[in-house]
Design an enzyme around this catalytic site. Structure first.
Site, short mmCIF file in Angstrom:
data_model
loop_
_atom_site.label_atom_id
_atom_site.label_comp_id
_atom_site.label_asym_id
_atom_site.label_seq_id
_atom_site.Cartn_x
_atom_site.Cartn_y
_atom_site.Cartn_z
N ASP A 414 0.81 -1.22 0.00
CA ASP A 414 0.00 0.00 0.00
C ASP A 414 0.84 1.26 0.00
O ASP A 414 2.01 1.27 0.38
CB ASP A 414 -0.89 -0.02 1.24
CG ASP A 414 -2.20 0.74 1.05
OD1 ASP A 414 -2.33 1.45 0.03
OD2 ASP A 414 -3.08 0.62 1.90
N GLU A 469 -13.62 1.95 0.12
CA GLU A 469 -12.91 2.48 1.28
C GLU A 469 -13.29 3.94 1.55
O GLU A 469 -13.17 4.42 2.68
CB GLU A 469 -11.40 2.41 1.06
CG GLU A 469 -10.81 1.03 1.18
CD GLU A 469 -9.31 1.05 1.08
OE1 GLU A 469 -8.73 2.16 1.06
OE2 GLU A 469 -8.70 -0.02 1.02
#
Length: 663
Positions: A414, A469
């Site tokens: 990420d 998200e």
């Protein structure tokens, strides 16, 4: 009389001399005019006329007969290729082959048919591929030394009246999760923000052009800058120095005047334009077709699948069967594994919180016994995927072998948040090292696919999308552009699966009570409409157990497909797609905001004639326009030629499967 004849003869001579002079001038002008090189697609619907003049210019005629003009060049520190070009050789060839993607998120076989055009200009070539649905070009240089690429022109002029559909960041550091903006091309000029690629342009009459790139290797990612009449390409510069900012971010302390430093003897990335109506754009596969082939000799260990995921629901499970405190701990993860095993889900993801320190990939949170979870998961046939920051990986590049030895199946990496050359090379290094150790990779916080996942199919998905998200900042009106832009170029980790559904005017949530905008049927339909080799089931096992019919239906949706057919495509409004896996078909529809209801009817003529199918589907309930949780489950026996009637709520959906009965 004689004088008169002499006068006539003189006039005739003068006439012939003038005529001869004019012919000579015309001949000289014709000789001076630049020679053009023309090629057409195999079906003749797309043509390109290449004219090397002051720059390397070409004109494309699209399938709908519209004209697109372009000028391309590469600017090096000591050379400008494509400026005043002189063609030395020109050759064409026809190619017709079949590609079989390792992870087929759209098709199990792709027909790759095009006319290849190569112009040699001395120290470099420019290669074009003319497809029935698009055109691509790239530079190939033959230089002995390394080069600094100062700039690259992909300067395109589009028809007047074009609408640009853009994703516009505020700078080079971006997770590529901005909402789409939509504006007339004339309003997108040098004073406005640039756009990520892929970028969609809607021409007058409805024809679309999708602009993107493929086969990026040792190079910076392409953005587009508006000119008011079209666009030109721009690229993030090379950072001379990286300064780490915390556990996941970095700052460019100094920027080079060039955007790429690379080998001078190489092929550069493909730039392409895909043409067609919205359905054509959603079903094209030029990123795959333009990529170099798979580099792995053994791909048998690469297993697409779904993953139960704890971050979105804050690792929250509860109910009469939960006698422990839930959270990022051993008991909760075992509960997730049990849920995954019960529903045939291949993986669980341990996101941020599993490790004691985000920069230490070897030491788990004291409450998380990773090796015990690996053992337990193996017993239940459920693999583990670990979340890591890109910086933790970079500073511990030996972790691939260690985690593979532990029995980890994959990594979710990420916060890369940049597409400069250094970061693209980082992605390449990670993909290769992970493949060497039989690890899947989900690149979160990364840009769109550009062929790396074709060469290294263990790269199972990418984020680079405004996904769930973002909670309340993710609405169907924006997500309904994804099949035609972001997801049109490759796998996309949107993370669907919410069981608490709301209409936008009543939306509100905080983890652990996470929710989504859109109806329940809409949310379920995303598993068929959106494409990814790794599909997250974002909600809590508790919520899925309470909605067991929906949960099992979602778990059964394939992640890879043999065939894809778009039945209805109106970007930003509605998208209906049918997909085949083996002998079975799945059909799904998603719709944006607007009037309460929209009714559509579709023939099931895609089903195999003579075969009976057991159908199960989920549709919006009568109160779904206000109470998004309302849905209906229905079943029937159907055959080819029957019809499905859909009544789609605002922000609604429809999803069904058609399982072939044995004869």
């Amino acid at each position: 009389m004689l004088k008169y004849l002499k006068k006539i003869c003189f006039s005739e001579v003068l006439f012939f001399r003038v005529a001869a002079l004019m012919l000579a001038v015309n001949f000289i002008s014709a000789s001076a005019a630049p020679k053009s090189y023309k090629a057409t697609s195999p079906d003749g619907r797309v043509s390109v006329n290449i004219v090397p003049s002051d720059s390397l210019r070409f004109t494309v005629v699209t399938p709908a007969g519209q004209t697109v003009n372009a000028a391309v060049a590469m600017r090096f520190e000591n050379n400008d290729f494509g400026v005043n070009p002189k063609v030395k050789r020109f050759k064409t060839r026809s190619v017709d082959r079949v590609i079989e993607p390792t992870v087929p998120v759209k098709y199990s076989t792709i027909r790759d048919r095009y006319t290849d055009v190569k112009l040699n200009l001395g120290k470099y070539d420019v290669e074009f591929r003319v497809y029935d649905n698009g055109i691509a070009y790239r530079f190939v240089t033959h230089l002995s030394d390394s080069v600094n690429v100062m700039g690259e022109d992909f300067h395109v002029t589009l028809p007047s009246g074009t609408i640009a559909h853009l994703e516009q960041p505020y700078g080079w550091k971006t997770s590529q999760e901005e909402p789409y903006t939509h504006k007339p091309l004339k309003d997108w000029n040098g004073a406005d923000l640039m756009s990520h690629t892929p970028t969609l342009f809607e021409l007058p009459g409805g024809e679309c052009i999708l602009v993107s790139e493929s086969n990026i290797r040792d190079y910076a990612g392409m953005y587009l800058k508006g000119t008011g009449t079209g666009f030109n390409s721009v690229f993030p510069p090379v950072p001379f120095k990286l300064d780490y900012d915390g556990d996941r971010n970095y700052k460019h302390e100094a920027l080079a005047p060039y955007h790429t430093r690379t080998n001078g003897n190489r092929a550069f990335p493909w730039r392409y334009m895909a043409f067609g109506n919205a359905a054509d754009i959603a079903t094209q596969s030029l990123t795959v077709q333009l990529s170099d082939p798979c580099e792995l000799s053994d791909v048998s260990w690469i297993k697409p699948g779904k993953a139960a995921w704890e971050w979105w629901n804050d690792a929250s499970v509860y109910g009469p069967d939960v006698d422990f405190e839930s959270g990022f701990n051993l008991e909760t993860y075992k509960y997730f594994i049990d849920f995954a095993a019960k529903h045939g889900i291949e993986y669980i993801v341990l996101d941020e919180g599993w490790a004691k320190n985000t920069l230490d990939p070897y030491t788990p949170n004291p409450r998380v016994d990773v090796k015990e979870l690996i053992r337990y998961g193996k017993e239940k046939n459920v693999g583990l995927i670990l979340w890591l920051t890109w910086l933790a990986v970079e500073q511990n590049f030996d972790l691939f072998e260690t985690l593979s030895d532990w029995g980890i199946k994959g990594l979710k990496i990420d916060f890369m948040d940049c597409t400069d050359q250094w970061m693209n090379n980082y992605l390449e290094r990670v993909a290769a090292k992970a493949a060497e150790n039989h690890l899947l990779v989900d690149f979160h916080g990364a840009h769109k696919p550009t062929g790396l996942d074709v060469r290294y199919p263990n790269v199972i998905s990418y984020e680079g999308v405004r996904g769930m998200e973002q909670m309340g900042y993710t609405n169907p009106d924006n997500s309904l552009w994804l099949p035609f832009i972001r997801n049109a170029v490759g796998p996309m980790d949107y993370t669907p699966g919410a069981m608490i559904s709301m209409q936008p005017e009543s939306y509100g949530c905080n983890r652990p009570n996470s929710s989504s905008i859109g109806t329940r049927a809409y949310q379920m339909a995303l598993f068929t409409t959106f494409e990814s080799g790794l599909q997250m089931m974002a909600d809590s096992p508790t919520m899925y157990y309470r909605n067991s019919d929906c949960a099992q239906f979602i778990a059964d949706v394939p992640e890879t497909w043999d065939e894809t057919r778009v039945l209805l495509a109106e970007p930003g409004k509605v998208f209906v797609v049918a997909k085949r896996k083996g002998n079975d078909w799945w059909l799904a529809a998603i719709r944006g905001d607007g009037g309460k209801w929209r009714e559509e009817s579709f023939s099931l003529d895609f089903l195999a004639p003579g075969t009976v199918y057991e159908a199960e589907w989920y549709e919006d309930g009568v109160n779904a326009p206000r109470q998004a949780m309302d849905y209906r489950r229905k079943t029937a026996t159907v055959k080819s030629g029957d019809r499905v009637n859909m009544k789609l709520s605002r922000n609604g959906g429809w999803t069904g499967k058609f399982v072939a009965k044995e004869k």
